[in-house]
Design an enzyme around this catalytic site. Structure first.
Site, mmCIF file in Angstrom:
data_model
loop_
_atom_site.group_PDB
_atom_site.id
_atom_site.type_symbol
_atom_site.label_atom_id
_atom_site.label_comp_id
_atom_site.label_asym_id
_atom_site.label_seq_id
_atom_site.Cartn_x
_atom_site.Cartn_y
_atom_site.Cartn_z
ATOM 1 N N GLU A 174 0.809 -1.215 0.000
ATOM 2 C CA GLU A 174 0.000 0.000 0.000
ATOM 3 C C GLU A 174 0.847 1.271 0.000
ATOM 4 O O GLU A 174 0.352 2.360 0.258
ATOM 5 C CB GLU A 174 -0.947 -0.015 1.203
ATOM 6 C CG GLU A 174 -1.907 -1.194 1.213
ATOM 7 C CD GLU A 174 -3.120 -1.007 0.310
ATOM 8 O OE1 GLU A 174 -3.720 0.075 0.327
ATOM 9 O OE2 GLU A 174 -3.468 -1.962 -0.419
ATOM 10 N N HIS A 250 -4.652 1.829 7.242
ATOM 11 C CA HIS A 250 -3.242 2.089 6.925
ATOM 12 C C HIS A 250 -2.560 2.624 8.175
ATOM 13 O O HIS A 250 -3.212 3.225 9.036
ATOM 14 C CB HIS A 250 -3.098 3.140 5.816
ATOM 15 C CG HIS A 250 -3.532 2.684 4.470
ATOM 16 N ND1 HIS A 250 -4.306 3.464 3.631
ATOM 17 C CD2 HIS A 250 -3.298 1.528 3.792
ATOM 18 C CE1 HIS A 250 -4.537 2.801 2.509
ATOM 19 N NE2 HIS A 250 -3.944 1.633 2.585
ATOM 20 N N CYS A 369 -2.948 11.444 3.529
ATOM 21 C CA CYS A 369 -3.288 10.559 2.400
ATOM 22 C C CYS A 369 -3.024 11.249 1.068
ATOM 23 O O CYS A 369 -2.692 10.606 0.074
ATOM 24 C CB CYS A 369 -4.762 10.167 2.446
ATOM 25 S SG CYS A 369 -5.165 8.912 3.659
#
Length: 445
Positions: A174, A250, A369
């Site tokens: 990720e 995350h 993000c």
């Protein structure tokens, strides 16, 4: 030689919508089917990026992906004209159509993992696009991500680009959302922290039970090998499976690092004390600040809802650090109280700056993000495609571009509108000219 940590923010694409595609991401699921504003989303992102540039930081922009992704729809058997493909997909496989229309590439923390030249054996800055195999709508991004990164960091004397890892869950990757770097100075060799959710090859190892662990240890180790990192400058830490099951999909939802500060929640990791000791031993004798937020002050639920840790910790030209936080942190009493206390403590973090990024937040992505961190020296900054770096001219030009091409409102049912394909491609074709990217998109080839 001067050194910087640049932030490359994802430009929000024209199809920004709330389709609720991200299982394990509470905000994404809770806002499914809401009305989005692609125009507002793009402008909120640009405003945040420009503010960081105005603070004296190196700030760049990464182009969005082509959506709707008709190439993928053709790969899975839909045929005919663009309009016919959209119509068939909307009727026969609406979930697949939604996946092929996501603007999720705006969250460039998932675009790639980046290791600066100070850490790598060959002295180059390394990029590995994340394969994002855990989510269908993101798994179709890596090839174009690689194209955009190569068009942005396009000088092979300084930059080394790798292909994304094999597209299998054993190598679920990720990107930078599960990676942070600690260092005394940006130009000095640092300690790279790779945070993983599970060991793919060890079924008996701890893992979450409710939501998926999107990052594997095996993927993190593979990226470290590709980037030619030294074992003495690398630490692998497992994220606490219990917090993954509470919506911490995350690591950048529960921890963030910058230079000599690691800002994290008490429940963020497994074997926390042992891992902090390993970090300290590998970091060396320089000052290192572990800023742990206790559950008694901020519950996991409040951390996830406000995105306290999905903030950017940045070093200002003055040498002080600031937290770039979403306004949601001001609206949560426990989090706001904690941040007001934090700036009075004995850490380098001395101010908090709040930004409205609600269009992104409602889809589960905060300030952290939206950015990919790239630590660079002045020669490397000079070697970047200069048309991607934020300044007054680019800010004005991109806002005009958004005004010209983006819709004010978008509903999930609008994704089948053939006009949206035309609008999106026209916008992206013009964007590649503004940012001098060349033909990075499938439709341009």
């Amino acid at each position: 030689m001067k050194h910087f940590e640049a932030n490359f923010d994802g430009l929000v694409g024209p199809t920004h919508n709330y389709a609720g595609l991200s299982f394990g991401n509470v905000a994404s699921l809770n806002n499914a089917a809401a009305t989005s504003s692609p125009k507002d989303a793009a402008k909120q992102g640009l405003k945040k990026a420009k503010a960081l540039a105005d603070l004296g930081l190196v700030q760049g922009m990464l182009a969005p992906q082509e959506r709707p992704d008709l190439h993928t729809l053709r790969r899975i058997g839909f045929s005919g004209t663009d309009a016919e493909i959209l119509n068939k997909a909307a009727k026969e496989a609406p979930a697949l159509l939604r996946a092929c229309c996501s603007a999720s590439s705006m969250w460039t923390a998932n675009a790639a993992t980046v290791s600066p030249s100070a850490d790598t054996h060959d002295g180059k800055l390394h990029f590995t696009p994340a394969n994002l195999v855990d989510k269908l709508h993101r798994s179709i991004e890596p090839t174009t991500t690689g194209n955009i990164l190569q068009a942005t960091f396009n000088d092979s004397r300084y930059f080394k680009h790798h292909q994304h890892l094999p597209e299998h869950t054993s190598f679920g990757d990720e990107g930078a959302a599960n990676h942070t770097r600690l260092c005394s100075e940006y130009g000095h060799a640092g300690v790279e922290l790779f945070v993983y959710g599970q060991e793919a090859t060890n079924p008996s190892a701890p893992k979450p039970q409710k939501f998926p662990a999107r990052q594997t240890l095996e993927a993190s180790q593979a990226v470290a090998r590709l980037h030619q990192l030294d074992d003495n400058g690398t630490v692998y830490i497992q994220q606490n499976p219990d917090v993954i099951d509470q919506g911490v999909f995350h690591n950048d939802v529960i921890a963030v690092g910058n230079q000599n500060v690691l800002f994290y929640h008490e429940q963020a990791f497994l074997n926390t004390q042992a891992k902090l000791t390993e970090i300290k031993n590998k970091f060396g004798d320089s000052a290192l600040h572990f800023v742990e937020v206790p559950t008694s002050q901020v519950a996991i639920q409040d951390a996830v809802k406000s995105y306290l840790f999905n903030t950017q910790v940045v070093t200002l030209p003055s040498g002080e650090m600031a937290i770039i936080a979403p306004t949601n942190c001001q609206e949560n009493p426990a989090v706001f109280a904690y941040l007001n206390e934090l700036v009075t403590l004995d850490t380098p973090i001395k101010q908090v700056l709040y930004f409205d990024v609600k269009q992104s937040m409602q889809n589960g992505g905060g300030p952290a993000c939206l950015r990919l961190r790239v630590a660079m020296n002045q020669d490397e900054v000079a070697a970047v495609n200069q048309h991607t770096l934020m300044n007054d001219a680019l800010f004005t030009r991109l806002n005009q571009w958004v005004d010209k091409h983006y819709r004010d409102r978008l509903l999930v049912e609008d994704l089948a509108d053939p006009q949206l394909v035309i609008e999106s491609r026209t916008a992206l074709d013009e964007l590649t000219q503004i940012m001098k990217l060349g033909s990075v998109y499938q439709f341009q080839r």
